[in-house]
Structures are given as C-alpha cells and as structure tokens.
Design a protein around this motif. Structure first.
Motif, PDB file in Angstrom:
ATOM      1  N   THR A  68     -10.513  20.935  22.699  1.00 48.60           N
ATOM      2  CA  THR A  68     -10.279  22.042  21.783  1.00 48.60           C
ATOM      3  C   THR A  68      -9.624  23.185  22.560  1.00 48.60           C
ATOM      4  OG1 THR A  68     -12.431  23.034  22.253  1.00 48.60           O
ATOM      5  CG2 THR A  68     -12.344  21.417  20.456  1.00 48.60           C
ATOM      6  N   GLU A  69      -9.287  24.273  21.876  1.00 50.58           N
ATOM      7  CA  GLU A  69      -8.722  25.419  22.585  1.00 50.58           C
ATOM      8  C   GLU A  69      -9.712  25.948  23.626  1.00 50.58           C
ATOM      9  OE1 GLU A  69      -5.587  26.587  22.488  1.00 50.58           O
ATOM     10  OE2 GLU A  69      -5.270  24.801  21.246  1.00 50.58           O
ATOM     11  N   GLN A  70     -11.013  25.956  23.254  1.00 51.46           N
ATOM     12  CA  GLN A  70     -12.029  26.382  24.222  1.00 51.46           C
ATOM     13  C   GLN A  70     -12.112  25.379  25.377  1.00 51.46           C
ATOM     14  OE1 GLN A  70     -12.395  26.039  20.919  1.00 51.46           O
ATOM     15  NE2 GLN A  70     -13.840  27.539  20.045  1.00 51.46           N
ATOM     16  N   GLY A  71     -11.982  24.090  25.029  1.00 48.26           N
ATOM     17  CA  GLY A  71     -12.020  23.059  26.063  1.00 48.26           C
ATOM     18  C   GLY A  71     -10.851  23.159  27.026  1.00 48.26           C
ATOM     19  N   LYS A  72      -9.671  23.565  26.518  1.00 45.54           N
ATOM     20  CA  LYS A  72      -8.512  23.727  27.393  1.00 45.54           C
ATOM     21  C   LYS A  72      -8.742  24.854  28.403  1.00 45.54           C
ATOM     22  CE  LYS A  72      -5.220  21.931  24.014  1.00 45.54           C
ATOM     23  NZ  LYS A  72      -4.127  22.261  23.070  1.00 45.54           N
ATOM     24  N   LEU A  73      -9.444  25.902  27.958  1.00 46.57           N
ATOM     25  CA  LEU A  73      -9.783  26.981  28.895  1.00 46.57           C
ATOM     26  C   LEU A  73     -10.697  26.477  30.006  1.00 46.57           C
ATOM     27  CD1 LEU A  73     -10.443  29.969  26.442  1.00 46.57           C
ATOM     28  CD2 LEU A  73      -8.480  29.658  27.954  1.00 46.57           C
ATOM     29  N   VAL A  74     -11.680  25.655  29.611  1.00 45.51           N
ATOM     30  CA  VAL A  74     -12.587  25.078  30.611  1.00 45.51           C
ATOM     31  C   VAL A  74     -11.808  24.186  31.573  1.00 45.51           C
ATOM     32  CG1 VAL A  74     -14.581  23.579  30.970  1.00 45.51           C
ATOM     33  CG2 VAL A  74     -14.594  25.223  29.082  1.00 45.51           C
ATOM     34  N   ALA A  75     -10.884  23.369  31.031  1.00 44.42           N
ATOM     35  CA  ALA A  75     -10.097  22.466  31.882  1.00 44.42           C
ATOM     36  C   ALA A  75      -9.261  23.246  32.885  1.00 44.42           C
ATOM     37  CB  ALA A  75      -9.201  21.585  31.011  1.00 44.42           C
ATOM     38  N   ARG A  76      -8.658  24.364  32.434  1.00 43.67           N
ATOM     39  CA  ARG A  76      -7.863  25.176  33.359  1.00 43.67           C
ATOM     40  C   ARG A  76      -8.746  25.784  34.446  1.00 43.67           C
ATOM     41  NH1 ARG A  76      -4.651  26.437  28.732  1.00 43.67           N
ATOM     42  NH2 ARG A  76      -5.880  28.303  28.223  1.00 43.67           N
ATOM     43  N   TYR A  77      -9.932  26.198  34.065  1.00 47.63           N
ATOM     44  CA  TYR A  77     -10.865  26.738  35.061  1.00 47.63           C
ATOM     45  C   TYR A  77     -11.193  25.675  36.115  1.00 47.63           C
ATOM     46  CZ  TYR A  77     -15.374  27.689  37.187  1.00 47.63           C
ATOM     47  OH  TYR A  77     -16.391  27.835  38.098  1.00 47.63           O
ATOM     48  N   VAL A  78     -11.474  24.457  35.664  1.00 49.24           N
ATOM     49  CA  VAL A  78     -11.835  23.386  36.602  1.00 49.24           C
ATOM     50  C   VAL A  78     -10.669  23.078  37.535  1.00 49.24           C
ATOM     51  CG1 VAL A  78     -12.480  20.956  36.804  1.00 49.24           C
ATOM     52  CG2 VAL A  78     -13.549  22.390  35.047  1.00 49.24           C
ATOM     53  N   GLN A  79      -9.446  23.025  36.991  1.00 49.05           N
ATOM     54  CA  GLN A  79      -8.279  22.751  37.820  1.00 49.05           C
ATOM     55  C   GLN A  79      -8.090  23.836  38.891  1.00 49.05           C
ATOM     56  OE1 GLN A  79      -5.430  22.506  34.677  1.00 49.05           O
ATOM     57  NE2 GLN A  79      -5.821  20.338  34.263  1.00 49.05           N
ATOM     58  N   CYS A  80      -8.280  25.093  38.491  1.00 53.40           N
ATOM     59  CA  CYS A  80      -8.169  26.186  39.468  1.00 53.40           C
ATOM     60  C   CYS A  80      -9.267  26.097  40.522  1.00 53.40           C
ATOM     61  CB  CYS A  80      -8.243  27.533  38.754  1.00 53.40           C
ATOM     62  SG  CYS A  80      -6.795  27.925  37.763  1.00 53.40           S
ATOM     63  N   ALA A  81     -10.479  25.761  40.080  1.00 56.07           N
ATOM     64  CA  ALA A  81     -11.598  25.653  41.016  1.00 56.07           C
ATOM     65  C   ALA A  81     -11.348  24.535  42.032  1.00 56.07           C
ATOM     66  CB  ALA A  81     -12.900  25.396  40.254  1.00 56.07           C
TER      67      ALA A  81
END
Length: 300
Positions: free
Chosen positions: A58-71
């Motif tokens: 979801t849009e919220q899930g995409k935010l989480v995915a971007r956070y994980v990639q940055c981490a």
C-alpha cells in the motif's frame, strides 16, 4: 540486524506472494502472516493489499519499504567503514555490469582481487545498460560497467573503453567479400539478431538506424549475447556487437567482424562508473583499481 518482521515484509514485497516469500525464507507462510500483522498493528495502517497480479505494498507499505532500503544502505556503509579499519580483511562489494565484460575482464580482475583479499565478499550482477545505471542510483551497487550508458550528472565516469560496434557473421558470409567498412543500412537488410532493449547495444543501433534511414527488424531478439553469437555461427544471420563480447569466437575463427561506417557505432564505449554522492569503501576503491587495470590490459 534488521527486525525480522521488516525482513519478512520486504521479502513479500519483492516476491509479490507470501507463499513464495516463505519458500525463499524456508519458513511457514503463517509465520510471515503473523509478522505482517504485528507490523500493521505497530504502524496502525495496512501495509499490503492483494491485486490481480499478487500482493503489493500500500502507500503506507511503500513508505516502510523505502525506510528499510535506506536502513540497509546505512548498515552497509557502517560495515564498510568498520571493514576499512580492518585493512581489507573483511568487506563486501557489489559490481553491476553488462554481459560483454564477463568473458575476460571480470574473471581476470576478480581472480586477481580474490587472491590478494580473500576475506572480501564480492557480488556481481549481470544487467542491461539502463539497469546498471539505475542500480547505481539506487545505491544497490558500488561500481557499474555499461556500454554507452545515458549521461547522468549523479554518476561519475571512472574509465572509458572504446568498443566500436561491428557487424558479426560466419567466416564464409557474403559480406566478408566486401572491401572496407559496411553501411548500417546494408547490414540491417540481411536477416539479423539483436540484443533486446535492456542492452545499450540495442539503443545505440536503433539511434544510428534512425539517423541513417534504416529499419531494425530482427527475426530474433534475445537477452543473451551468447544466444546471438550462437545463431550467427550456425546461420547466415548477422548480429552487431562490441569486440570484447567476441574475443573467444574471433580467436577460434567461428565468427568474423566487419566495421560499420557509422559515427555513433564507431564511438561506442564501455564506461566504468560510480555514484558521485557515495564515497567508495576501501574495498570498493580497491576493486575499482583491479577493474581498471584489467580493462587497460586489453585496450587496443
């Protein structure tokens, strides 16, 4: 070091399926589902949804995915910094490259690097030219090697290797009897095989063809240079490739080349690049030196 729930979530996003993610992680699908529910409860929002093509963020899930990639990128930088202090006894480098380099350049530089720094892990990704650039921009690789990549301000050119594209054919082909260079239009009038559009080779050929008023109508498109060469060996079809992709076949006499009189194809290069804004770790900088030396050893 990444939260297991986040790892499971990213695997589902990558696979588009809980079952496929479970198979890859070798755990029960129910365990993944429970961890996803924990994440959704923690963030107070749905993170995944089912679509006709599978499971998507979801849009919220995409935010989480971007956070994980940055981490993950930050963690890789931290590990690289620590490894640098260890004198290259440990480390990890990701190299994204096109297929044309895998026959000679890559084996040579990796063999030499491995002999000197056995504790450094290497990952090589064989990609199309545009994918190489995108992988660098996403900080998913340290070094990129591509044929005629699009110019990007974010990418830093480290080395340029001339690789003029040439017509490739059987030794007995009729065009071998022609004197001098061929015109692109007459090459494309023969049955021809071309790499697919993920290759910089294909993009360059099509740009040249448009300028020359020629038309590309390959009877076969492929994502493998080996397939293109094999068909050219066994039929009267032509292909167009850089010399580095052909050194074995040329040495064996199973294929021959003729130059193509076209300003775009004559100026083709294989470029070695890094991301301008990302300092290389000591391990990546050292591998880059080995790559450049291997290429220099084979420059005409």
């Amino acid at each position: 070091m990444l939260d297991p729930a986040l790892r499971y979530f990213m695997e589902v996003v990558d696979c588009g399926s809980i079952r496929l993610a479970a198979d890859r992680l070798q755990i029960a699908p129910s365990a993944i589902s429970r961890q996803i529910q924990v994440l959704e409860h923690r963030f107070g929002a749905p993170l995944l949804l089912r679509s006709r093509t599978g499971i998507e963020a979801t849009e919220q899930g995409k935010l989480v995915a971007r956070y994980v990639q940055c981490a993950k990128r930050d963690l890789d930088r931290l590990k690289s910094s620590i490894d640098d202090l260890s004198g290259l006894r440990r480390g990890r480098v990701v190299l994204a490259t096109v297929e044309a380099t895998q026959g000679r350049v890559l084996p040579e530089c990796i063999s030499a690097f491995r002999a000197k720094f056995p504790g450094v892990d290497l990952e090589v990704r064989i990609l199309g030219t545009h994918q190489v650039s995108e992988t660098l921009l996403k900080e998913e690789a340290d070094i990129g090697i591509a044929l005629d990549p699009p110019l990007r301000n974010e990418l830093l050119l480290r080395m340029r290797w001339p690789q003029p594209l040439q017509a490739v054919m059987q030794p007995g082909h009729e065009l071998t009897q022609r004197a001098g260079s061929l015109r692109l239009k007459e090459v494309l009038e023969w049955p021809h095989i071309l790499p697919d559009r993920s290759f910089g080779i294909r993009s360059l050929i099509e740009r040249a063809a448009n300028k020359a008023g020629a038309v590309t109508r390959p009877f076969l498109e492929t994502n493998s240079l080996d397939v293109a060469k094999t068909i050219a060996i066994s039929t009267n079809a032509l292909t167009v490739l850089p010399p580095e992709a052909l050194f074995r076949e040329l040495a064996a006499g199973s294929l021959v080349t003729r130059g193509i009189d076209d300003p775009l194809l004559v100026k083709a290069t294989i470029d070695v690049m890094t991301l301008r804004t990302k300092p290389l770790s000591k391990a990546a900088e050292t591998l880059l030196r080995f790559v450049r030396q291997s290429i220099a050893d084979h420059k005409a």
